[in-house]
Write an enzyme that holds these catalytic residues in place. Structure first.
Site, PDB file in Angstrom:
ATOM      1  N   GLU A 253      10.936-104.541 -51.402  1.00  0.00           N
ATOM      2  CA  GLU A 253      10.280-105.797 -51.747  1.00  0.00           C
ATOM      3  C   GLU A 253       9.871-105.852 -53.215  1.00  0.00           C
ATOM      4  O   GLU A 253       8.730-106.158 -53.563  1.00  0.00           O
ATOM      5  CB  GLU A 253       9.043-106.035 -50.858  1.00  0.00           C
ATOM      6  CG  GLU A 253       8.601-107.486 -50.823  1.00  0.00           C
ATOM      7  CD  GLU A 253       7.562-107.789 -49.742  1.00  0.00           C
ATOM      8  OE1 GLU A 253       7.036-108.896 -49.745  1.00  0.00           O
ATOM      9  OE2 GLU A 253       7.311-106.921 -48.895  1.00  0.00           O
ATOM     10  N   HIS A 268      -0.785-116.658 -44.329  1.00  0.00           N
ATOM     11  CA  HIS A 268      -1.565-115.445 -44.068  1.00  0.00           C
ATOM     12  C   HIS A 268      -3.044-115.670 -44.342  1.00  0.00           C
ATOM     13  O   HIS A 268      -3.909-115.116 -43.651  1.00  0.00           O
ATOM     14  CB  HIS A 268      -1.040-114.295 -44.929  1.00  0.00           C
ATOM     15  CG  HIS A 268      -0.013-113.455 -44.238  1.00  0.00           C
ATOM     16  ND1 HIS A 268       0.700-112.469 -44.866  1.00  0.00           N
ATOM     17  CD2 HIS A 268       0.431-113.466 -42.956  1.00  0.00           C
ATOM     18  CE1 HIS A 268       1.542-111.904 -44.011  1.00  0.00           C
ATOM     19  NE2 HIS A 268       1.394-112.491 -42.846  1.00  0.00           N
ATOM     20  N   LYS A1194     -29.001-115.788 -34.475  1.00  0.00           N
ATOM     21  CA  LYS A1194     -30.295-115.202 -34.147  1.00  0.00           C
ATOM     22  C   LYS A1194     -30.099-114.154 -33.061  1.00  0.00           C
ATOM     23  O   LYS A1194     -29.664-114.470 -31.956  1.00  0.00           O
ATOM     24  CB  LYS A1194     -31.256-116.299 -33.665  1.00  0.00           C
ATOM     25  CG  LYS A1194     -32.633-115.795 -33.245  1.00  0.00           C
ATOM     26  CD  LYS A1194     -33.510-116.960 -32.797  1.00  0.00           C
ATOM     27  CE  LYS A1194     -34.903-116.508 -32.386  1.00  0.00           C
ATOM     28  NZ  LYS A1194     -35.772-117.632 -31.982  1.00  0.00           N
TER      29      LYS A1194
END
Length: 1551
Positions: A253, A268, A1194
């Site tokens: 790549e 993504h 909470k």
């Protein structure tokens, strides 16, 4: 068994087939020798028959061929959230425990999670062992299993830890998809479409054609994949081939392989936020469209390619927008987490980036990427693409000449599609507009089986084979968005549709605006001709249900055509298919937009049917029976309405623009725009038969057009209007003939007037047009971004028109809903950006802003309730605050009928009155739908029709507010009211009859306490306005940024302690009403309790219904009652509502949907203390709170040791996505209560306290003891200060809150001395500054507030990190004194400042902040006033009153501040001016008493106060109030705490 082998990196290791388990086993055992084979899968795949067969066959073959080897299996939990370090470690531990060595072969059987993670295990175990990938999902088959990428996820993002590790084999057995859930199947198609889109246009075209068959099979109850086996295998195979080819060229790549990330940069980022609710492919699908739009925005990708990609993804059931209906259902409240800053942050840490520079794949055309690499893209461009609001920057350097070709005509495109679908034969339609409108039309034609539709020329040409009008019903509704043309054309088409086996009707529907637009005249005409059409909601609008099989009878049809020519065209085009020839007679006067009717007739002739006009009857047409014959080719002319925008750009900027394919021979009326409008306004126009060129005059020299009839080109009036806005001359511009524009996508005339006003341009509405008073370009105002800029009303033409005017402003202009231009010109913003060189920015409004732009406050508010409940008074208050007009509908009825109600009922009876009341309600709700407070009669709910109308108003997003008060008080009032007719039954009986109706017909409820004094009325008004702020979203409750506390009210009836509430609430920033602890939970009692709080405390209310399992008293099994109580809290307009995370999911979801502007506190209570804070369940609960987009989470535990508190603090540091309120209860939990920062629950000694809560004094003491607070010294400085009350004020507050601070006097006139002796000391806390040091001390301030800068003096100094902040709180003292005295926010009056001393500057600043449109200045001498005026910005609109005549002419003065010395006689000339103004005060106050504030606090009653009060009946506020209120704000700046107001007020006033 057919097996296709695909080479990758020189080896044929990818094997694709259907039912190839035997081949998998044989190939692995024969070619990958090993002592141990480990099959790893997940617990879902483990249960499938394919996996059982695979493991059984493996064991069997291994025993035969390699008896010494063994096979092991291991299963992991499924899902992306288990693709992590922990799961990977568990697999590795298993391998080690089993004695696996380096010769192990791991077989990963599963989806992408298994392939990625187990591939990474193989890459790292024993420094790398062999792996075989057996993908079982479509996504894994075409994506993750191929190429050797392996990884696991981290909390910061997906796939950040991994390795390249090529598998020995990838066995893709398509039969595994038989057990794949439908959603997962569709999910995988995103990657399939992606690979075709970037690499193979031919395959993309095949996918377009395969979509319908694919979707019908995979969505069937029992999918039969064998029926599409060959196509399915080919789909997988072709996608795999693309990826294999790319990987073979770029394994690691470094360049080409980046292309496979098309759609992933944005996809993504979205996925990281909404996982696991949304799947990878769903997010990538959205990402692909956004990245395609980016490519179009950059001028690289043609608009048709974006439309084609979008259509293909939608055809496979994938979302293409974040706001896709199904996508929203899946991600739920997480949609709110998708914010631009977070998206960009996620994108900036993408693996393919170059450092922090974001890279994206840019598509050039379908099947081809731009320059075959990923490109760096700017955050500015990404922000634009990712947001639906746009900032248009000033037009600085547009090109002098330009050639722009607009998209195809919407009008012609829609007509061509209808004619071709009704015709026979195949036609190639070129230059079709690819927009939302035509997308809906194409989808509808396809759904009704009107034609076979394909594309050619990379989507540029639509190939349509018509079925000759042989249409049949479909099972689904036809959703048309806001496509008015499509809705009108298809209504008549639907009447021709035949029945299918499964359905006998067609339903046409659209979005909310579409369901308001008129279609009644067309429906009336169709009904009269035999069609059966039913309205499913509002009479006269979509949705429509049209019964199939009836057809049109033919013969004479009469149609009202004064509203829309589209009604005419709709019937004209379908008329040839009637049972008899049609004579269409247009009745009611001259039809609107005759040219569009002519266009329809001309196009029908092109398709073989000739319409003839009647020679004996006006506006009447004869249409023969017949069938359209589709021409071989039909070219759509460019849209002449759209062409007006680039031509107007040239006119407004003094440049030249040519539209090359629209000229004088055009079918479209709007083609006249340049000649009929722009030329007379001063432009040079050159028009041929086929082209138009406009050259504008030098900027600012356009001339107004005294009158133009735009009836032939009504849609272009918006463009003409914005041109006219900057056309100056002796006259205004008047446009007529455009009455139909009121019923387009919005009321365009009203919209134009409203939005032009934001630019400072006045426009007036005419019966059939608009008059615009143009101004100089230099005088254009920039619409306020804070007030939401320019609203587009979901109208493409509004948005495009104002994009032109916006660029002439000095600052960027915000335009909302920019994507609405997709109706006619999806690429308009791209043209502005790339062709006209205009800078555009995306804009995301702050969280909580209404993104529609049309705020709740634009829509009229309806008031209902019993007579005598204060509707008239509160309606006036509401109207004053909102800037609305107030309309009493009873008075309106009396005026309309010419009789008072009492007499009317006496003469004609109650039944007649109720009928008239219903008619008036119908009229008012429609006629006064915006900008009004509509106060109704008490009995409006008596009629079913009115009740439904009120409910419909709520459904449409309106507010119906029910006002009520104590019933006994109401009875007392009504018993002496002789102005109204007497009830026919007792008041209580009437109330009991109506109570449920009032509740059903309202979405908000305000219970007003009885008031006896003016002070109580002022307080009621203030609490009512605070309530209105919440329900309209004008001002949401703020979440404290510093330490804050919430008082828990735990008594059964607050009336018992009402007089003590002010003292009890000292130290609290909010009060919590424990509804479950009240003595009863009827809606009326709870409303009364809320009213008690609002009457005595000015604090936000937290509304809590605590169930038994969560430590409260409300029964767990009363789910429906719990739901109703929570909804009641929303209805009562509380600031915060507590929603237990243990409540049923449907209850939580309903509250989230219906909460309006009330904030949500998501709570979980472990009352028994079973969970330690290191238990993962706390994290799960916190994440659950985050996932529903709660404002605060909470979490309440119970401590049994000190360690529990320390673990809680670790937990607090680890969980920061949402504000966290987390404490431990019990005696061991006190430390956690002290360390909590947001709304720490506190109690008071006088309240029941079962949970071991601390008081605010106890918390502050312990916090000081452990070093959280340090002792500080504060001082008032100046001279003389011996009588200063500041020490009294501040020290009283320190004592009340138990703060370790002191406040003293330091008399000095030397700023350097103050710095040396006070500021430069380690215990310095802050200063209160008086004269003469307000200016001198500024040299020590390293930062000044806006108030300090504009006022030019400071009265407050506090230390900052590395310096000191100088502030001025005098202005707050002024504004708060006014509001506490009953002056409403936005009072819409002018102000007066008397005097020219230092305080006068604070008064000017304060009156501007209050909202005074003009501020008058008066003083004994005016020279100093002129200096003051010149020092403030122009928008303060200051006017110096030099003479008594000027003072007498001062208008609408309702607020005044006296800043002259009170210990000296008033100057006579000044007094004369002031009295002239005060004398007009009674008529100036806008729903409140005109009010003067005295800035001097000695004496308590000054001469100016006496004159204002006694002589002119103004309310006079003593200066001591200003002193208290500025000190209130000063205390907060000094300490970060909220001052106990009653305490400091007593300390000063009662001294």
């Amino acid at each position: 068994m057919s097996i296709e082998k695909v080479p990758i990196l020189g080896k044929e290791t990818i094997h694709v087939g259907y039912g190839i388990q035997d081949h998998i086993v044989t190939e692995v055992v024969d070619n990958l020798a090993s002592s141990t084979y480990v099959i790893v899968t997940d617990t879902n795949v483990e249960k499938t028959p394919q996996f059982s067969k695979l493991t059984n066959d493996f064991t069997k073959v291994l025993n035969e061929k390699r008896p010494d080897s063994r096979v092991l299996t291991y299963s992991v939990p499924p899902g992306e959230n288990n693709k992590n370090r922990a799961t990977k470690a568990a697999v590795e531990d298993f391998l080690l425990q089993q004695g696996c060595t380096r010769d192990t072969v791991i077989i990963a059987v599963g989806g992408g999670v298994i392939g990625d993670m187990i591939g990474f295990v193989a890459a790292t175990f024993m420094r790398g062992v062999r792996v075989v990938q057996v993908p079982t999902t479509l996504l894994a088959m075409v994506d993750s299993s191929v190429g050797g990428k392996t990884a696991i996820d981290t909390p910061l993002g997906k796939n950040f830890i991994g390795a390249f590790h090529q598998p020995q084999y990838v066995f893709i057995d398509v039969s595994y998809l038989e057990s794949l859930p439908t959603r997962q199947f569709i999910n995988g198609m995103a990657e399939v479409v992606k690979t075709a889109a970037i690499w193979n246009e031919e395959e993309f075209t095949r996918l377009e054609n395969f979509s319908k068959q694919f979707l019908s099979v995979v969505t069937a109850k029992n999918p039969d994949l064998l029926s599409i086996k060959e196509e399915l295998v080919k789909t997988v195979l072709e996608s795999v081939r693309v990826k294999a080819e790319v990987v073979s060229s770029d394994e690691k790549e470094s360049s080409l392989r980046n292309l496979l990330n098309f759609g992933h940069t944005i996809g993504h980022a979205i996925e990281a936020i909404v996982t696991p609710e949304a799947l990878h492919g769903e997010c990538v699908s959205i990402g692909m469209i956004k990245e395609a739009e980016l490519a179009r925005y950059l001028g690289i990708l043609p608009p048709v390619a974006v439309a084609r990609l979008s259509k293909c993804l939608v055809a496979y059931g994938l979302p293409v927008t974040i706001d896709d209906k199904l996508f929203l259902q899946r991600v739920g409240p997480k949609r709110h987490n998708i914010e631009i800053d977070l998206l960009l942050k996620k994108m900036s840490i993408d693996k393919k980036n170059d450092g922090s520079k974001i890279r994206s794949v840019i598509l050039e055309s379908i099947g081809k990427c731009y320059q075959l690499k990923a490109h760096e893209v700017s955050k500015q461009d990404l922000t634009f693409v990712l947001t639906d609001e746009v900032l248009v920057h000033p037009f600085k350097q547009p090109p002098q000449e330009n050639v722009i070709t607009p998209p195809g005509s919407k009008s012609i495109s829609n007509r061509a599609l209808i004619l071709a679908a009704l015709g026979t034969g195949t036609v190639r339609i070129k230059n079709l507009l690819h927009s939302d409108d035509t997308k809906h039309m194409l989808a509808a034609v396809a759904a009704l089986k009107g034609a076979e539709i394909t594309t050619e020329d990379n989507g540029e040409t639509i190939v349509l084979k018509g079925n000759g009008g042989d249409l049949v019903t479909c099972d689904e509704e036809l959703y048309l968005g806001n496509a008015g043309t499509a809705s009108r054309f298809l209504t008549t088409v639907a009447s021709l549709v035949g029945k299918s086996e499964s359905n006998d009707h067609v339903v046409l529907t659209g979005n909310a605006r579409m369901q308001e637009r008129p279609i009644g005249p067309l429906v009336d005409a169709l009904r009269s001709n035999g069609s059966e059409v039913q309205y499913l909601n509002k009479e006269g609008s979509l949705p429509l249900k049209i019964t199939a099989g009836n057809g049109l009878k033919g013969g004479r049809i009469e149609l009202a055509a004064t509203i829309s020519s589209q009604y005419v065209s709709s019937i004209l085009m379908c008329a040839p298919y009637a049972k008899e020839p049609v004579t269409l007679a247009l009745v009611g006067g001259k039809p609107i937009s005759q040219l569009y009717i002519d266009m329809t007739c001309a196009m029908m002739k092109s398709f073989g049917i000739e319409v003839t006009k009647s020679t004996t009857e006006d506006y009447t047409y004869h249409i023969p029976k017949g069938t359209y014959k589709n021409p071989a080719e039909y070219v759509i002319e460019s849209d002449a309405s759209s062409a007006t925008y680039p031509l107007a750009f040239a006119a407004m900027t003094g440049t030249s623009c040519t539209v090359p394919n629209i000229g004088s021979s055009s079918l479209q009326g709007d083609a006249r725009f340049a000649v009929d409008v722009l030329k007379p306004m001063g432009c040079k126009v050159e028009q041929t038969a086929t082209s138009t060129t406009v050259t504008g005059p030098p900027r600012g020299q356009l001339k107004p057009l005294p009158h133009v009839d735009m009836e032939p080109m009504t849609d272009a009036f918006l463009t003409a209007s914005v041109v006219a806005a900057v056309a100056q001359g002796d006259s205004s511009t008047t446009i007529t003939g455009i009455a139909n524009q009121r019923v387009k996508e919005c009321n365009r005339i009203e919209a134009m007037i409203t939005e032009l006003a934001k630019f400072g341009v006045k426009a007036d509405e005419l019966p059939d047009g608009i008059e615009i008073h143009g101004i100089d370009i230099a005088d254009l105002k920039t619409p306020s971004i804070e007030k939401r800029g320019v609203c587009s009303y979901d109208d493409h033409r509004v948005a495009m028109s104002f994009s032109l005017l916006s660029g002439l402003c000095k600052e960027p202009v915000l335009i909302l809903e920019r994507s609405t231009t997709g109706k006619t010109w999806p690429g308009w913003w791209d043209i502005l950006h790339s062709k006209f060189n205009i800078e555009l920015d995306g804009y995301e409004p702050p969280f909580g802003t209404d993104k529609e732009g049309t705020k709740a406050s634009d829509k009229s508010i309806i008031i209902i309730g019993m007579r005598g409940t204060g509707k008239s008074t509160l309606s006036e208050w509401l109207a004053s605050f909102m800037g609305f007009k107030s309309l009493d509908m009873d008075v309106y009825l009396e005026e309309k009928l010419g009789n008072d109600i009492k007499s009317l009922i006496k003469e004609k009876g109650w039944e007649y009155f109720r009928e008239q009341e219903a008619a008036i309600a119908k009229e008012c709700f429609s006629k006064f739908s915006k900008g009004y407070v509509l106060s109704t009669g008490g009995g409006i709910v008596e009629g079913a029709e009115n009740r439904q109308r009120l409910k419909d108003y709520i459904t449409a997003g309106g507010i119906v507010l029910h006002l009520h008060r104590d019933l006994e008080e109401t009875v007392s009032f009504l018993s002496v009211d002789t102005t109204r007719p007497a009830y026919t039954s007792e008041v209580k009986e009437v109330w009991l009859r109506r109570e449920q109706w009032y509740d059903d017909c309202s979405n908000y409820h305000f219970y007003s306490s009885h008031c006896n004094t003016e002070e109580e009325f002022d307080h009621l008004r203030k609490s009512f306005v605070n309530f209105i702020k919440i329900i309209t979203g004008t001002e949401k409750a703020s979440i404290p940024s510093g330490r804050s506390a919430a008082l828990s009210l735990t008594v059964p009836d607050l009336n018992a302690i009402s007089s003590q509430l002010g003292d009890i609430a000292v130290g609290a920033e909010a009060v919590e009403l424990r509804v479950d602890l009240l003595k009863e939970t009827s809606s009326s009692f709870i409303a009364d309790q809320i009213a008690v709080i609002r009457k005595h405390i000015d604090l936000p209310i937290i509304y809590t219904v605590r169930t038994e399992s969560q430590g409260g008293k409300f029964p767990d099994n009363k789910v429906e009652e719990l739901r109703n109580l929570l909804l009641l809290g929303v209805k009562l307009g509380v600031a915060f509502i507590d929603v237990e995370l243990t409540a049923p999911v449907e209850v939580i979801e309903e509250i989230i949907i219906k909460k309006g502007y009330t904030r949500v506190i998501a709570s979980y209570n472990d009352i028994a203390g079973k969970l330690g804070w290191s238990n993962v369940e706390w994290t799960n609960k916190y994440n659950q709170g985050v996932s529903i987009n709660a404002d605060i989470v909470k979490l309440i535990g119970r401590a049994s040791s000190l360690q529990d508190n320390l673990e809680l603090e670790v937990f607090r540091k680890q969980n920061t996505l949402k504000p966290l309120l987390a404490v431990n209860l019990g005696s061991q939990g006190k430390l956690s209560q002290v360390l909590n920062t947001i709304f720490t629950p506190i109690t008071q000694e006088s309240l029941p306290n079962e949970d071991g809560l601390l008081t605010i004094k106890e918390i502050n003491q312990i916090y000081f003891d452990i070093g959280g607070l340090t002792a500080k010294k504060f001082w008032v400085i100046g001279s003389p200060i011996q009588h200063s009350r500041s020490p009294n004020l501040h020290n009283a507050a320190y004592k009340a809150l138990n703060l370790p601070f002191t406040f003293d006097r330091f008399e000095s006139t030397d700023a350097d001395q103050v710095y040396k002796e006070l500021i430069n000391k380690p215990d310095f806390g802050g200063l209160a500054i008086t004269m003469p040091l307000k200016l001198d001390i500024m040299k020590y301030a390293t930062e000044l507030s806006d108030a300090a800068q504009k006022i030019g003096a400071v009265n407050t100094l506090v230390p900052l990190e590395g310096g000191y902040l100088g502030d001025n709180t005098d202005w707050v003292g002024i504004t708060s004194s006014f509001t506490r005295a009953g002056v409403p926010p936005n009072p819409r009056v002018n102000g007066l400042v008397i005097g020219a001393g230092g305080t006068s500057r604070a008064a000017i600043y304060a009156l501007h902040q209050i909202g005074c449109e003009k501020i008058y200045l008066a003083n004994r001498t005016t020279s100093k006033l002129n200096e003051i005026k010149d020092s403030f910005p122009k928008e303060y609109n200051l006017e110096v009153l030099e003479t008594e005549d000027q003072a007498e002419k001062a208008q609408n003065v309702g607020l005044a501040v006296s800043c002259v010395p009170a210990d000296k006689p008033l100057d006579e000339s000044l007094l004369q001016k002031v009295e002239k103004i005060l004398a007009n005060g009674e008529k100036s106050s806008n729903g409140f008493k005109s009010t003067l504030l005295e800035a001097s606090y000695k004496p308590r009653v000054t001469p100016m106060m006496k004159i204002a009060d006694e002589k002119f009946k103004w309310r006079a506020i003593p200066g001591v109030e200003m002193l208290v209120n500025q000190g209130d704000r000063q205390f907060q700046i000094h300490t970060g705490f909220t001052a106990p107001y009653d305490v400091i007020h007593r300390a000063v006033v009662e001294e």
